[in-house]
Structure formats: C-alpha cells, structure tokens
Design an enzyme around this catalytic site. Sequence first.
Site, mmCIF file in Angstrom:
data_model
loop_
_atom_site.group_PDB
_atom_site.id
_atom_site.type_symbol
_atom_site.label_atom_id
_atom_site.label_comp_id
_atom_site.label_asym_id
_atom_site.label_seq_id
_atom_site.Cartn_x
_atom_site.Cartn_y
_atom_site.Cartn_z
ATOM 1 N N THR A 63 16.279 26.262 78.306
ATOM 2 C CA THR A 63 17.740 25.886 76.900
ATOM 3 C C THR A 63 15.786 26.486 76.260
ATOM 4 O O THR A 63 14.800 26.341 76.013
ATOM 5 C CB THR A 63 17.838 25.404 77.008
ATOM 6 O OG1 THR A 63 19.134 24.818 77.232
ATOM 7 C CG2 THR A 63 18.466 25.397 75.744
ATOM 8 N N CYS A 75 -9.069 18.888 78.688
ATOM 9 C CA CYS A 75 -8.250 18.225 79.891
ATOM 10 C C CYS A 75 -9.726 17.952 80.734
ATOM 11 O O CYS A 75 -9.191 16.957 81.953
ATOM 12 C CB CYS A 75 -8.141 19.496 80.820
ATOM 13 S SG CYS A 75 -7.402 20.618 79.491
ATOM 14 N N GLY A 98 0.182 27.451 77.721
ATOM 15 C CA GLY A 98 -0.425 28.227 78.014
ATOM 16 C C GLY A 98 -0.282 28.075 79.187
ATOM 17 O O GLY A 98 -0.919 29.015 79.668
HETATM 18 C C1 LIG Z 1 -5.769 24.982 75.943
HETATM 19 C C2 LIG Z 1 -5.867 26.548 77.289
HETATM 20 C C3 LIG Z 1 -4.843 26.333 76.787
HETATM 21 C C4 LIG Z 1 -3.792 26.037 78.199
HETATM 22 O O1 LIG Z 1 -2.439 26.077 76.983
HETATM 23 P P1 LIG Z 1 -1.393 24.728 76.782
HETATM 24 O O2 LIG Z 1 -0.691 24.940 75.531
HETATM 25 O O3 LIG Z 1 -2.109 23.411 75.776
HETATM 26 O O4 LIG Z 1 -0.271 24.247 77.970
HETATM 27 C C5 LIG Z 1 -4.968 27.574 78.511
HETATM 28 N N1 LIG Z 1 -5.837 28.353 78.791
HETATM 29 C C6 LIG Z 1 -6.786 27.791 77.880
HETATM 30 C C7 LIG Z 1 -8.512 29.048 77.297
HETATM 31 C C8 LIG Z 1 -6.824 26.790 76.285
HETATM 32 O O5 LIG Z 1 -7.897 26.732 75.441
#
Ligand SMILES: *Cc1c(COP(=O)(O)O)cnc(C)c1O
Length: 380
Positions: free
Chosen positions: A238, A325, A71
Amino acid sequence: MEYVYLDNAATTPLDTEVVEKMLPFLTDRFGNADSPHALGRKAMTAVDNARDTVAACLGAKPSEIYFTSGGTEADNWAILGGARAKKKEGRNHVLVSVIEHHAALYAAKTLREEGFDVEYIPVNEGGRVEVSDVIARLKPTTALVCIMRVNNETGVVQPIEKIAPHVQKSGALFFVDGVQAAPHERINVREMGVDMLSVSSHKFHGPKGCGALYIRSGVKVEKLVGGGEQERGLRGGTLNVPAIVGFAAALNKTERLREETQRHIQRLQDLFLQGIAELDGVFINGEKEERTAAVLSLRVAGVDNATLLYKADLEGLCIAAGSACASASVKPSHVLLAMGMSEQAARETVRVSFGRQNTEEEVVLAAKIFVKTVKSLRKD
Ligand SMILES: *Cc1c(COP(=O)(O)O)cnc(C)c1O
C-alpha cells in the site's frame, strides 16, 4: 539552543512546509490510493502529482519513478533486481565500488552468495573512483555496475558522467546511489547517463521511510517486494501517501532553494574551518577531490573519534564518526580504509555535515565546542 546539529548526512529535520503538505493525508484524506472510490482517487491524484514532481526534479519521466521505503530498499532493489534480470542474458559479473553505502554492499554480498562474480572497484587516496579502473574491469559478461554519486562519509563526488558511456557501451546496467547527491546538486538522470538512480526523502528535509528508484524506461528489473500490483506491478505494498506527498514537496523545495542553499552551506563550511583553524593536526580527507561542501571528513590526529563524539555530545554538538549506520560499531570505516588510511587514522576521523537549517551562529559555536573538546582530549 540545546544542541547544534551537524549530522545532516545522517538525516535532516523535516521542513515545516513539508509537514503542512503531509497533514491532510495523515488525517481526512487517509484513503488507500488503490481504492476506486472518491477517497482512494484523491489519494492516487496526490501520488500522481508527487510522481510528476519527483520526475521533473530528476529529469525523468513520471513512469520511470518507483516509490520505495527509502534509500536502502531502492539500493537493494536496483542491485539485486538489475543483476538478476541481466543474468537471463547470460551476464554474471557485477562491479561495485568499495566505498558504497552498506545498503549497496549488502546487496552485492547477496549476489555473491547467489553465485555472481562480484568484483570491487578501488578508489584513489582521495576517495574517488578512477574512470580507468572501471574500464579495466568491464567485461562482456558484466551485468551491473554500481557507483554512488556523492560519498556519505567524505562528500567526494564521483565522475559518473565520465564512466557512464563506457558502461553503456558494455551493455551492462549502470546504477547510481544518488542519496547524498540529491540534497546538494541538481540531478538529471539523462545527462548523467544512468539506468537507475536511488534517492531518499529524509536526506533533504522530507519524511523518513520514503524514497524512490528511477528506472530508465526499457530497462528490465526484477521486483524485490511483491504481492501487490502497485507501482506498475514492480513494487507491492500500500502506498505511503503522506510520506510520498512529503517527499515530493521536500525535493521540490530543495530544488527551488538550490543555489541559495549551496552558497549558505559553503559559507557554513568556511566558517567552521576558520573556527577550528587554530588546531594543529586536523586534516580534511579527500581534500584534493571535488567534494560537496555539506560533508567534511576530518582527521584529528591523536584523538579517538568515539571519545571526541561523546565529549562533543556532552557539550551539545552532534557530529558523527563515519556514517550513522556504523557510528555505534567499533569497526573503522571501510571508506577510509579503502582510501589507504591506517586503522588508526580512520579511528581519528569524524564527519561534520551541514544542512540549510543550520545558522552561522550555530556553526561558529560548534567550531568553538570542537576546538575546546579536542584541546581537552589532547591534554589527557
Ligand atoms: C542514507 C543513505 C542511504 C540509505 O537511505 P535510507 O533512506 O536511510 O534507507 C543509502 N545511501 C546513501 C549514500 C545514504 O547516505
């Protein structure tokens, strides 16, 4: 039972069926999907199938799905790549909601450092973006608008469909962080009317380190990760075949179990709230807004969230203060402050988030631990 895990907005356990689907690609079928030989072709076939599945689940075309490392990368790419491409049309203004995930806020800050005029869209006290606040800020020079679908701290659902036509009319790109939405609602990018949307596999029982960015066909986005011709030349590296296979399997299963999961999770939330009803001074943040049942943001008056977390953890209950986080940092949540809460109220807030693997018994036990812990802290 060693612990009860109610921190599913941070991450979810891998589904065992998903692990089964991934295993061959972690062992015998290890080929590089770009290699033209048999092992490579087998890997590419698996990636193609995964892309078809992800596209079907999001209401997109396979050619509109780009695999990423998760994400965070998808959010960074959409915002940086989208705004930089639009700058070539003379558009220099970017709108970002104040309640975005740090991945999006970081990208917005980077754009500001590059000279973009970055403006933040406020939320009401329920944590929802008002459509009129977006309309009032759109300019002929707006390059990109970024608003998440479901907030990761409060579970509040943002009115994306109502905002989309206005952004479209302005000629700006509309990017939606769909990471917390994908686990809990059926997403259709066309019905939502968005240009880009991010998802992350580990939020719905897939492997970590994998996700996707939907980019509507015809939308120009600059690449973020270069150096290889993968993903139609737009995202080098990759391909992480086992993770991509797992991601698609996880999303497909999430879709298949959608209604059942929704009912189950609603029941879990109801049980938890019933279980803690005897406590006074507990408030649901964003209570009046449309929310996903999977995320509960609770203010526990007079109780410091870091202490509550710590004590609950000792009793075997895993919950969060704000987002994962930020949970180790002492800063109060930017989302809660944006809703007009005081620093103290923000520091009294914990997040309880449910997943389909949680059982009713677990949640009843979790509520008991929660009540006991809060009572003991209020006595101190
Ligand atoms: C967890 C999260 C992300 C980050 O995704 P990752 O795959 O952990 O890097 C971004 N946006 C929201 C709303 C999230 O809950």
